[in-house]
Structures are given as C-alpha cells and as structure tokens.
Design a protein around this motif. Structure first.
Motif: not given
Length: 197
Positions: A144-151, A188-194
């Motif tokens: 979640a941290h990686m997703l939020h930082r990238n976005m 990239q973060a391995g989240v299957s599908k938003l």
C-alpha cells in the motif's frame, strides 16, 4: 466608526484569496491592503518579509488542500464500487482543474530537506493513508505504501500538466490516464486487480 484591527490571520487569508484567484505573482502588499481596506503599514508590521508571508501562505494552502481532499473522499465514501485508492487520485485531479493556482502553489513551492522520493512521500503524504489504502484494497501495508508513493508522484505530474495546460485537457482523458497508471502500479506491487470505481 472604529477602525478594524488587522490581524496576521486576516493578512494571510487576504493573501490566500488573492493568490487563489490571480496566482502567487499577483499577491503583493498593495493588493492585500486594498482587500483589507487598510494601508500597507499593518501588513508590514505583521510580516517581516514577503518570504515570511509566503511561508505562512503555504501553511494555509496545505490546510486548504488537505480539506479539499478529505471532503472529496467523504463525498465519494458512499458511492457504490468506490475505490479509496483511485478516489485520492481523482481528488487531486479535481483540485488541479478547479483550483489551478492553489494546485500550482502546492506543487511548486520550495521544499527544504528533501533528498529522496521517500523523503518527499514522508513529508507530503497524509498520516494513515497507506493503512487506509491497505484496508481498502486488502493488501499489506508495504505494498500500500509503494502504491501510494508511486501514485502521489504520478498525480503531482499529471495534475501539474492539467493545472497549467491552456485551454485545458478534458477531465475524462486525465481520468483514463490515471486508471492506466493505477493498474500499472498495482501490477508492479502485485495487487491482482483494482476495483472499477
């Protein structure tokens, strides 16, 4: 009729409204005095310099942005199929579109002590945002941290384009681009599908 007592808060608020409507370059002492209906003397007595006033103004801008994003998130909370992660990005796009001068000030101000993208993330992100994203997407806090930082970094870039483009880019096109970026970062973060929001 007694004269109105001018306070530092009134000066900062007047500067904020001028910069909000006309841009930071139009925020000058004479304009602030005119808005407050006073001479320039009270402004100079409260503000050691324009740099000091700009620092106070940036605190006000950050409060505005935080409130804007929180209000946007609250309004979207009841939407069916809403995705907290996507909604954050849409909030910044909406801010860039409806408050371009505020967005420009928020993004383009000088940031001291920032020596990495992680340092920027720590300084600019809202407390608990990664935890809320982790709960929303049912993923661990590290992803979640990686997703939020990238976005956050991506949103600043695309929001800057939107806030400075003339005559402007359609919001639907921006949202479509955001959705592509969301899914790429999720992969990239391995989240299957938003979820579709």
């Amino acid at each position: 009729m007694p004269k109105q007592r001018i306070t530092k808060e009134m000066i900062v608020e007047a500067a904020f409204e001028i910069a909000r409507v006309n841009g930071l370059d139009r925020m000058v002492v004479k304009e602030i005095a005119d808005r407050l209906g006073c001479s320039v003397q009270p402004i100079y007595s409260y503000c050691d310099s324009m740099e000091g006033l700009k620092r106070d103004l940036m605190i006000r801008v950050r409060r505005f942005v935080q409130g804007f994003v929180q209000d946007y998130l609250a309004a979207d909370a009841d939407a069916p199929g809403g995705d907290f992660f996507k909604t954050i990005g849409h909030a910044y796009v909406q801010l860039a579109e409806t408050e371009p001068h505020i967005f420009q000030m928020y993004v383009l101000h000088e940031r001291e002590g920032i020596d990495s993208l992680e340092a920027l993330y720590q300084a600019e992100s809202y407390p608990d945002m990664a935890r809320k994203i982790a709960e929303s997407l049912q993923i661990d806090i590290t992803r979640a941290h990686m997703l939020h930082r990238n976005m956050m970094i991506y949103n600043v870039g695309i929001g800057t384009i939107l806030a400075t483009a003339d005559p402007g880019i359609p919001t639907a096109e921006i949202y479509e681009q955001l959705d592509l970026a969301y899914q790429a970062f999720a992969d990239q973060a391995g989240v299957s599908k938003l979820t579709d929001g």
